[in-house]
Design a protein around this motif. Structure first.
Motif, PDB file in Angstrom:
ATOM      1  N   PHE A  71       0.836  -1.201   0.000  1.00 23.78           N
ATOM      2  CA  PHE A  71       0.000   0.000   0.000  1.00 23.78           C
ATOM      3  C   PHE A  71       0.867   1.244   0.000  1.00 23.78           C
ATOM      4  CE2 PHE A  71      -2.989  -3.144   1.533  1.00 23.78           C
ATOM      5  CZ  PHE A  71      -4.129  -2.801   0.823  1.00 23.78           C
ATOM      6  N   ASP A  72       0.396   2.259  -0.690  1.00 28.13           N
ATOM      7  CA  ASP A  72       1.061   3.546  -0.750  1.00 28.13           C
ATOM      8  C   ASP A  72       1.006   4.191   0.633  1.00 28.13           C
ATOM      9  OD1 ASP A  72       1.170   6.557  -1.109  1.00 28.13           O
ATOM     10  OD2 ASP A  72       1.556   5.916  -3.169  1.00 28.13           O
ATOM     11  N   ILE A  78      -1.344   7.418   0.244  1.00 26.62           N
ATOM     12  CA  ILE A  78      -2.719   7.192  -0.211  1.00 26.62           C
ATOM     13  C   ILE A  78      -3.077   5.747   0.135  1.00 26.62           C
ATOM     14  CG2 ILE A  78      -4.298   7.261  -2.172  1.00 26.62           C
ATOM     15  CD1 ILE A  78      -2.196   9.038  -3.595  1.00 26.62           C
ATOM     16  N   HIS A  79      -3.802   5.552   1.208  1.00 24.81           N
ATOM     17  CA  HIS A  79      -4.062   4.209   1.710  1.00 24.81           C
ATOM     18  C   HIS A  79      -4.989   3.383   0.831  1.00 24.81           C
ATOM     19  CE1 HIS A  79      -1.783   5.047   5.262  1.00 24.81           C
ATOM     20  NE2 HIS A  79      -2.485   6.162   5.466  1.00 24.81           N
ATOM     21  N   SER A  80      -5.668   4.016  -0.121  1.00 21.07           N
ATOM     22  CA  SER A  80      -6.539   3.270  -1.027  1.00 21.07           C
ATOM     23  C   SER A  80      -5.793   2.834  -2.291  1.00 21.07           C
ATOM     24  CB  SER A  80      -7.749   4.121  -1.411  1.00 21.07           C
ATOM     25  OG  SER A  80      -7.318   5.291  -2.074  1.00 21.07           O
ATOM     26  N   LYS A  81      -4.512   3.176  -2.408  1.00 16.78           N
ATOM     27  CA  LYS A  81      -3.708   2.842  -3.576  1.00 16.78           C
ATOM     28  C   LYS A  81      -2.696   1.767  -3.205  1.00 16.78           C
ATOM     29  CE  LYS A  81      -0.532   4.916  -6.896  1.00 16.78           C
ATOM     30  NZ  LYS A  81       0.206   6.136  -7.235  1.00 16.78           N
ATOM     31  N   ALA A  82      -2.606   0.723  -4.062  1.00 19.98           N
ATOM     32  CA  ALA A  82      -1.667  -0.369  -3.799  1.00 19.98           C
ATOM     33  C   ALA A  82      -1.064  -0.849  -5.115  1.00 19.98           C
ATOM     34  CB  ALA A  82      -2.372  -1.518  -3.103  1.00 19.98           C
TER      35      ALA A  82
END
Length: 134
Positions: free
Chosen positions: A20-21, A24-28
């Motif tokens: 995970f980024d 940005i926790h919704s980006k992986a």
């Protein structure tokens, strides 16, 4: 990855490890994709957790809520594919998995075992997601 992805068929289930980024926790970003296999993860407390993904080949139920699920995994070893058998063991459980189901299992202890000349890896499990294949 694209050559392997082209071999997938509609309805194939895969598992994926991602990072995970930090911002940005919704980006992986995925970096390990499997149709079946074993992931070994190091946890914060330095204990290992194992994630096994495959098809239930045999399911056995025993006393006191024991459930054992045999899962064959093909691994590339010594220049060819070998079948490695895993026995996912659950205790005090109420599991409704049947032969042929796709399973995702979380285990915390693994050991080599042998029974009547049959070698396998025994994985003591705590969690399961089973998907009934139609």
């Amino acid at each position: 990855m694209s050559d392997r992805a082209r071999k997938l068929k509609s309805g194939d289930l895969i598992s994926c490890r991602v990072v995970f980024d930090a911002g940005i926790h919704s980006k992986a970003v995925g970096f390990e994709f499997k149709r079946s296999g074993l992931y070994t993860l190091a946890m914060k407390d330095e204990q290992k957790t194992y994630i096994l993904h495959g098809h239930a080949e045999k399911v056995i139920h025993g006393k006191n809520g024991y459930c054992g699920i045999y899962v064959p995994i093909k691994r590339y070893q010594n220049g060819s594919f070998q079948t490695v058998w895993y026995l996912a063991s659950f205790f005090n459980s109420n599991i409704s998995v049947v032969k042929g189901d796709t399973v995702f299992l979380r285990g915390y202890r693994i050991s080599d075992k042998s029974y009547n000349g049959f070698d396998y890896l025994d994985l003591t499990c705590s969690d399961i997601i089973g998907i009934h294949n139609l």
